[in-house]
Design a protein around this motif. Sequence first.
Motif, PDB file in Angstrom:
ATOM      1  N   GLY A   1     -40.848 131.851  14.237  1.00 53.45           N
ATOM      2  CA  GLY A   1     -42.196 132.061  14.723  1.00 53.45           C
ATOM      3  C   GLY A   1     -42.594 130.987  15.720  1.00 53.45           C
ATOM      4  N   TRP A   2     -43.356 131.397  16.742  1.00 50.97           N
ATOM      5  CA  TRP A   2     -43.847 130.466  17.752  1.00 50.97           C
ATOM      6  C   TRP A   2     -45.320 130.743  17.995  1.00 50.97           C
ATOM      7  CZ3 TRP A   2     -39.265 133.134  18.214  1.00 50.97           C
ATOM      8  CH2 TRP A   2     -38.089 132.370  18.308  1.00 50.97           C
ATOM      9  N   LYS A   3     -46.016 129.725  18.465  1.00 50.64           N
ATOM     10  CA  LYS A   3     -47.421 129.867  18.820  1.00 50.64           C
ATOM     11  C   LYS A   3     -47.613 129.456  20.273  1.00 50.64           C
ATOM     12  CE  LYS A   3     -52.123 128.322  17.734  1.00 50.64           C
ATOM     13  NZ  LYS A   3     -52.688 129.670  17.894  1.00 50.64           N
ATOM     14  N   PRO A   4     -47.689 130.421  21.212  1.00 57.53           N
ATOM     15  CA  PRO A   4     -48.019 130.070  22.595  1.00 57.53           C
ATOM     16  C   PRO A   4     -49.455 129.567  22.670  1.00 57.53           C
ATOM     17  CG  PRO A   4     -47.114 132.299  22.412  1.00 57.53           C
ATOM     18  CD  PRO A   4     -47.448 131.840  21.032  1.00 57.53           C
ATOM     19  N   ARG A   5     -49.700 128.624  23.527  1.00 60.85           N
ATOM     20  CA  ARG A   5     -51.064 128.111  23.652  1.00 60.85           C
ATOM     21  C   ARG A   5     -51.925 129.083  24.454  1.00 60.85           C
ATOM     22  NH1 ARG A   5     -49.989 121.639  24.750  1.00 60.85           N
ATOM     23  NH2 ARG A   5     -48.942 121.240  22.755  1.00 60.85           N
ATOM     24  N   THR A   6     -51.499 129.390  25.689  1.00 64.07           N
ATOM     25  CA  THR A   6     -52.239 130.390  26.466  1.00 64.07           C
ATOM     26  C   THR A   6     -51.304 131.313  27.200  1.00 64.07           C
ATOM     27  OG1 THR A   6     -52.444 128.823  28.323  1.00 64.07           O
ATOM     28  CG2 THR A   6     -54.286 128.945  26.767  1.00 64.07           C
ATOM     29  N   SER A   7     -50.363 130.735  27.939  1.00 63.92           N
ATOM     30  CA  SER A   7     -49.513 131.572  28.779  1.00 63.92           C
ATOM     31  C   SER A   7     -48.194 130.860  29.047  1.00 63.92           C
ATOM     32  CB  SER A   7     -50.211 131.886  30.105  1.00 63.92           C
ATOM     33  OG  SER A   7     -50.453 130.705  30.837  1.00 63.92           O
ATOM     34  N   VAL A   8     -47.335 131.558  29.801  1.00 58.68           N
ATOM     35  CA  VAL A   8     -46.038 130.993  30.170  1.00 58.68           C
ATOM     36  C   VAL A   8     -45.987 130.834  31.673  1.00 58.68           C
ATOM     37  CG1 VAL A   8     -43.563 131.403  30.186  1.00 58.68           C
ATOM     38  CG2 VAL A   8     -44.910 132.111  28.202  1.00 58.68           C
TER      39      VAL A   8
ATOM     40  N   GLU B   1     -50.154 139.223  29.170  1.00 60.78           N
ATOM     41  CA  GLU B   1     -49.766 138.096  30.020  1.00 60.78           C
ATOM     42  C   GLU B   1     -48.262 137.927  30.166  1.00 60.78           C
ATOM     43  OE1 GLU B   1     -52.352 134.400  29.558  1.00 60.78           O
ATOM     44  OE2 GLU B   1     -52.703 135.457  27.668  1.00 60.78           O
ATOM     45  N   THR B   2     -47.499 138.263  29.134  1.00 56.95           N
ATOM     46  CA  THR B   2     -46.069 137.988  29.152  1.00 56.95           C
ATOM     47  C   THR B   2     -45.268 139.162  28.596  1.00 56.95           C
ATOM     48  OG1 THR B   2     -45.988 136.996  26.939  1.00 56.95           O
ATOM     49  CG2 THR B   2     -46.536 135.529  28.783  1.00 56.95           C
ATOM     50  N   LEU B   3     -43.971 139.139  28.903  1.00 59.85           N
ATOM     51  CA  LEU B   3     -43.010 140.082  28.344  1.00 59.85           C
ATOM     52  C   LEU B   3     -41.886 139.276  27.712  1.00 59.85           C
ATOM     53  CD1 LEU B   3     -41.836 142.976  28.002  1.00 59.85           C
ATOM     54  CD2 LEU B   3     -40.729 142.655  30.235  1.00 59.85           C
ATOM     55  N   ALA B   4     -41.664 139.460  26.427  1.00 58.75           N
ATOM     56  CA  ALA B   4     -40.600 138.766  25.705  1.00 58.75           C
ATOM     57  C   ALA B   4     -39.389 139.679  25.595  1.00 58.75           C
ATOM     58  CB  ALA B   4     -41.074 138.353  24.318  1.00 58.75           C
ATOM     59  N   VAL B   5     -38.203 139.119  25.830  1.00 58.66           N
ATOM     60  CA  VAL B   5     -36.946 139.866  25.796  1.00 58.66           C
ATOM     61  C   VAL B   5     -35.962 139.113  24.916  1.00 58.66           C
ATOM     62  CG1 VAL B   5     -35.072 140.834  27.181  1.00 58.66           C
ATOM     63  CG2 VAL B   5     -37.385 140.713  28.135  1.00 58.66           C
ATOM     64  N   ALA B   6     -35.270 139.835  24.038  1.00 53.90           N
ATOM     65  CA  ALA B   6     -34.371 139.197  23.080  1.00 53.90           C
ATOM     66  C   ALA B   6     -32.961 139.751  23.192  1.00 53.90           C
ATOM     67  CB  ALA B   6     -34.887 139.385  21.656  1.00 53.90           C
ATOM     68  N   GLY B   7     -31.984 138.924  22.809  1.00 55.87           N
ATOM     69  CA  GLY B   7     -30.583 139.325  22.804  1.00 55.87           C
ATOM     70  C   GLY B   7     -29.735 138.205  22.248  1.00 55.87           C
TER      71      GLY B   7
ATOM     72  N   GLY C   1     -51.921 138.370  20.127  1.00 59.09           N
ATOM     73  CA  GLY C   1     -50.992 137.674  21.008  1.00 59.09           C
ATOM     74  C   GLY C   1     -50.911 136.189  20.757  1.00 59.09           C
ATOM     75  N   ASP C   2     -51.400 135.737  19.590  1.00 60.73           N
ATOM     76  CA  ASP C   2     -51.406 134.308  19.281  1.00 60.73           C
ATOM     77  C   ASP C   2     -50.057 133.793  18.791  1.00 60.73           C
ATOM     78  OD1 ASP C   2     -54.131 134.201  19.867  1.00 60.73           O
ATOM     79  OD2 ASP C   2     -54.676 134.725  17.814  1.00 60.73           O
ATOM     80  N   TYR C   3     -49.237 134.688  18.261  1.00 54.87           N
ATOM     81  CA  TYR C   3     -47.963 134.278  17.680  1.00 54.87           C
ATOM     82  C   TYR C   3     -46.876 135.265  18.097  1.00 54.87           C
ATOM     83  CZ  TYR C   3     -51.015 131.601  14.576  1.00 54.87           C
ATOM     84  OH  TYR C   3     -51.974 130.751  14.082  1.00 54.87           O
TER      85      TYR C   3
END
Length: 215
Positions: free
Chosen positions: A202-209, A148-154, A188-190
């Motif tokens: 740490g984060w917990k997405p509920r369903t989507s962004v 569902e999502t793509l996480a990007v860090a920097g 994909g829960d955390y």
Amino acid sequence: MAALTLLGQTQLQDYVTAVAWGDRYLLATSAAGDVYQIDPLLGEQVILQPATEQSLDVLAVAGDRWAAAGQQGRLIIGSWHEGDDRRHLLNYGSVWIDQLAWHPHHPWVAFSLGHYVQVWDAAAAEVITTLDFGESSVLALAWQPTGETLAVAGYRGIQVWAVADWDADPLALGFMSAAVGLAWSPQGDYLAASNMDHIGYGWKPRTSVRGGKLL
């Protein structure tokens, strides 16, 4: 722990920079730019990409496709099917590509381009989207296992884009230092991240962004 049996060894043209397993084969690449396919059962070796003297530093496999990239702005996408013509060589000049990852369900590979992330469709041979991280060079990226999502860090945090709407504002998870690592839990829960201040998050997405919000 049971003893391990050595099946063999492979010598590449230079020091090995990355290894990745497919369903059957092990792939390896080196600072000389070569990519080897290794069959651990039969001991057979196939050169998928001859040495170019341009280092390949990251390697990823998904199904029958593989991707490798490095310091000279070259991204190679290929398949190990005999007679397969799905080989793509993308050149981005002097940009150092040091992050890449395959989508868990589609033949899409995401990779870093300085402050940007580009998503390439290997089946259609076209760009799906180019994402502007903005704050800094991309230091890590990770697809949510659900796709569902793509996480990007920097520097100064993380941005999470929704695949369903690439044009929507990403969810911003900010902090003051640079995020240098990302990992989703298997379902994909955390989402977990590490930064240069010796802190893990740490984060917990509920369903989507969507629209910059966790739903």
